[in-house]
Structure formats: C-alpha cells, structure tokens
Scaffold this motif. Sequence first.
Motif, mmCIF file in Angstrom:
data_model
loop_
_atom_site.group_PDB
_atom_site.id
_atom_site.type_symbol
_atom_site.label_atom_id
_atom_site.label_comp_id
_atom_site.label_asym_id
_atom_site.label_seq_id
_atom_site.Cartn_x
_atom_site.Cartn_y
_atom_site.Cartn_z
ATOM 1 N N VAL A 174 0.821 -1.124 0.009
ATOM 2 C CA VAL A 174 -0.073 -0.200 -0.110
ATOM 3 C C VAL A 174 0.862 1.290 0.282
ATOM 4 N N SER A 175 0.712 1.986 -1.341
ATOM 5 C CA SER A 175 1.471 3.188 -1.324
ATOM 6 C C SER A 175 0.683 4.309 -0.708
ATOM 7 N N PRO A 176 1.315 5.259 0.440
ATOM 8 C CA PRO A 176 0.351 6.152 0.751
ATOM 9 C C PRO A 176 0.064 7.495 -0.302
ATOM 10 N N ASN A 177 0.753 7.640 -1.316
ATOM 11 C CA ASN A 177 0.449 8.287 -2.377
ATOM 12 C C ASN A 177 -0.727 7.661 -3.357
ATOM 13 N N GLU A 178 -1.764 8.213 -3.272
ATOM 14 C CA GLU A 178 -3.126 8.065 -3.859
ATOM 15 C C GLU A 178 -3.485 6.553 -3.380
ATOM 16 N N LEU A 179 -3.038 6.210 -2.312
ATOM 17 C CA LEU A 179 -3.404 4.761 -1.579
ATOM 18 C C LEU A 179 -3.363 3.802 -2.652
ATOM 19 N N SER A 180 -2.475 3.744 -3.558
ATOM 20 C CA SER A 180 -2.534 2.487 -4.543
ATOM 21 C C SER A 180 -1.833 1.248 -4.053
ATOM 22 N N ILE A 181 -2.779 0.125 -4.410
ATOM 23 C CA ILE A 181 -2.530 -0.977 -4.050
ATOM 24 C C ILE A 181 -1.975 -2.080 -4.865
ATOM 25 N N GLU A 182 -1.019 -2.658 -4.707
ATOM 26 C CA GLU A 182 -0.434 -3.385 -5.748
ATOM 27 C C GLU A 182 -0.331 -4.973 -4.976
#
Length: 641
Positions: free
Chosen positions: A244-252
Amino acid sequence: MCGIFGFVASDRFSAGADQLGRLAAGLFLLSESRGSEAAGLAISNGVELSMFRRAQPASRMLGTPEYKEFVGSRFCSTSTGANTLVIGHSRLVTNGSQGIEENNQPVSSDHCVGVHNGIIVNDKELWELNPDLVRRSLVDTEVFYRLFDKNFSLSGDVVGSLCNVFGAIKGEANIAFLHDSMPSLFLATNVGSLYWLRAKKTGLFVFASERHFLTSLILQFRDLFSECDLNDVQQLRVGEGVCVSPNELSIEAFELSAAQATSLSEKPVSAAKPILDHSPKRKELCRCTRCILPHSFPFISFDKDGVCNFCREGAPIRRDDRQTLEARISGFRSKDGSPDCIVALSGGRDSCYGLHVIKKELGLNPIAYTYDWAMVTDEARRNSARMCGELGVEHIIRSADIISKRKNIRINIEAWLRRPELGMIPLFMAGDKQFFHYASQVSRQTSVPLVIFCGGNNLEITRFKAGFCGVQDRSVNTMVGLDLPGKLRLLAYYAKNYILNPSYINRSVLDTLFAFYSTYVNRQDFLYLYQYVDWDEKVIAKTLSDSYGWESSGDSNSTWRIGDGTAAFYNYIYYTVAGFSEHDTFRSNQIRAGLITRDEALRLVEQENQPRYLAMREYAALVGFSLDEALTVINNIPKLG
C-alpha cells in the motif's frame, strides 16, 4: 490469537490529528478481544519511525499520559501535508513473556518494524539454521523479520524475500510491516486472517484481523468512511500480499509463490532511517570517563574531568601478601595429613579456584563445606563435585529446609512487588547468609579451627546495595560487613520499609533476622583467601577449565555468579531500573586495578547485562512466583537517571 491492525492516511487526509487518535483507539479496543496481555503500535511519517509498547491491555494503555503524549505529538506532526502509516497489535501471549518489552509487538529488526498474528512453530529450528541472525527476544515473530532482512539485503526484492520466508516457516502468519527504506505498508498472509478497507475520498486505508472490526469502524466513523458500505471490506486471501503506497493509496497485490513478481523489487537505500523504540526506557546514562559507573550509582560524584569519586579513591587492593598468609596458616598446618582447614565451597569460580590453591599450592588438607540454602544452581553442585573428586577432598554439606527457604523467598518477592524498593532486594537472598553460622558449626564439629572463605575477592565489592538503602558503604572487602553506624542506618532503613510495606512482616522475618545476626553481629574470625592471593580472571578460568573441566552456564558468557540461582533475577532488576548491575561495578574495579581497559569493560558488560531469561524462568519455577507478572511490574518501575 492476537489482533493486528493499522492504517495509512495519505497527505490528502484532512480530518485532523484527533480523528487519527480516535481511529487508532477504536482499532485497539476492537482488537483487544483477540488478546489483552500487551499492546503496542508504530507510527511513521516517512522520516521517523517510532514505537510504543506496554505490557497491559490496550484499554488501559489508551488512558495513560505516556500513550496520549506519544500519539498526540506524532499525529499532530504528520496529519497535515504528510503521509501517516500506523501498525498496531493487541497481544495474546503464546511464547515470550509479555513482561519483557522486547517480546511485545510491534517487533523491530534491523530494517523492519512489524506485527504478526499467528504462531511460527518451527522458530527454534530457523534460529539454529541461521546462526548469523541476532536474536533479541523470545517471541517467534522476530525470526520472520530477521529472515526477511537477511533475504532482502541479498536481493533487494520484497516479494521474493517474503516468498522465501513464508516458504521457510511452518505455522500461521498474518503480517504487516514497515521498512525503513520504503515509504509503504506491506501485508501478507498464509491463512487469510487479514481484511482491508479503502476510503479514497478521505485518503484512508485501514486493515484488521477480522471483517467485523472493519464493518464496526464504518458504522462508528461515518465521517471517515462516508463513501464505504459494509460490502467494501476485502479479505486478503491465503498466499496473498499487498503493498500500500500512501500516495493515492495505490494497492499492488502479489502472490506468495515461486512465480515472484518483479514490479515491487526495490534496492534498499544506503542511509536507513532509524527505528525509534518508545518503550519505557531510561535516558542515556552519563558514565565516569575513567571507569563505567553511571550517574545513577548511589553516592557517586564527578569532577570537572568526568572522573567519579570511586576512581579518585583508587582501586580496591588486597592488603596482605602470600608471605603473610603463610605465616598465618603455619600454626594450623597438620603434620600427619589430617584435615587442617575448612574451606567454604559455593561451587562458584572463586571458591572452586580457592580450593585448588589451598590444596595444590598451599599444601593444606582441607575439608570442603557447602551450605545449600535452596538457590545453589545445578552447575554449582556439579562443579563442587568435580573439584572435590579431582582433589580428593572431603565434602560436608549443610542443607537448609529447601521448601521453607523457597517459600520465604517467594513471599518476600511478592511483598517487594507491591512496593518496589531497590534497597530491599537483598531480602531475596537473606536466606543464604547463615553460611557463616554453619561454617562455625562445622568447624566445631570437626575440631578444625581454621575456616577459609574464598568467595568475594575485593574486585567484587558491590557498595550500591547498601547505597540504595541510603548507607554509604566504605568497607574494603566484599565479605566484611559495615561499620557500626552503617549497620544501625541499615537497620533503620529496613525498619522503615517494614512499616511502609507490612507484607514484609511474614513467616520469613525470623530467618531474615538470623541472617542479619550471622552476617553483621556474630561473624567469626575467618580467613579470606583473596586478601592474600592474586585474583586473575583469565588464570582462574583457564585453571578451572583445563584442570577440572569446570562447567559454565549455558545462558551466559560470564563465569561469575553462575552458582547463585538468584543472581540473574536481581541483576535484571538493577540493570532495568538503575542502568547498571553487579557486572558494571566488577568491571569498574578491574579498570581501576589496571586489569582491563574501559573499552573492554564496556564491551563485556554489554554482553553480561543481557537478560538471562532461562535462568530467571527456572528461578521463578523453583521459588513459585509468576515471572511474567514480576517482569511486568519491574519494567514499569520509573528508571533512575
């Protein structure tokens, strides 16, 4: 099992620090149903990664001023214009006592801070297969993150490293962690006990151990999850993970399989950000610039160069020499090979080496005498047997009422835990002081008047024990008691604490008074070997090892105090609360005597002050008290300094 949870608030989150605090509290209270023996969380703002842990239920921890200050200051500094990453844990203890802070979660390794729900059942085997890993706790979680560090340092591949670790472990693992080189939150599971929820408009991602926890949050925090309904809660499936990336809450998402994804492969940065542990710890101790005694040592003072008053007084030295010793023992030496001295033998290194010197070098014919007061260790008993068997020395044992002695220890420890005072710790060991009395008794019964004590060389002086009672001990030998004014002040201190803590007025009182009488009132004119004989640690260790196959303790690099079953416990208290133990005083005396350097002493005590958990657990089992409860109290005592 345990409850784990956390959230990511992106830089778009604008609800404020109070809402972050309420969200963390809500997750703690929901997760406490899965474990209430300890709680903790870690907070990262992309620059600083900090931890807070307590051995108490989350519901109690939330109300403490320390917790409020911790989360308040960090959420205020991260809630506006910065990303906030949080992971938390509410613990049900399965292994590793919660009374020891390092066993509670989040757990930190060299580069990760993480939480874990489940049990890794082959953690012992994994530690044995990876002897290069450094272990700091007894909790199974630690091996997961240590193995991840090891794999990631070689490959720089997050997914590949996770696959390797999940492939190595056996058992159940639901994990969430932050890495010091990547501003992301990682989740992974091999059983599917992780759920997540994303509110893009609010800038919030949340995860927890149960679906119910997240659906409850949606209902409780409608302002934060206004765009979400109960069906938006997602489960992390078996063998899956997400970044989970804080930027844009992108989920990979990624699979924990041999087909490793490469999109998340990132090389670690060269300068890792520190993990700051905000568990209850003392401030950095100011130590003497010549020895290693800290400013928390009783009656210590420093001059303008940072040298303490004990160093200015000089090293404790033996007052006499071998020639004086020969003159003193000459009148006792037998001419027909009959016994001519009683030698007190504890099974520790000093008394064992002393017996060697008395028999082999001085040519006396000793009888060894041991007072087994209930806390003589198995190693000490075996070493005593080795020495006497090899030297052909008669061994007389006086055994106390073991059950009664251990009961006295237990009730005094329980009394002490109600009102901890460092000066009262010697009460735990009061039962062994009758060895003076029984030495005199054995001397009379065998008609051998010369009694030699080989314990307590001058370097082992521990003046701080009286110091914590407000008594300045100026004795020049550890086996010789205080002067009369010191004895009276010591009695007054104990009397005051007995009044303040009536729990001490118990069945052990008579035994304690007998110990005080034996130690300070009715002491006989014994001979103390190390007032005459040089004490050299390396010579002693080599002689005992090479000539007698002497056995050391399996849980300590030091050979000192391994014959005393109480030492691991009371030194843990001294070190935890005051920042030093007997080892610091011993090594400081060696520095003053010119036997070791200050750097060497610091290196040694770093090892020697490591908690001896196995020895403490055995001690607690023998005495009959709860080590977990005791360590919880000890670790919450305000730190000196």
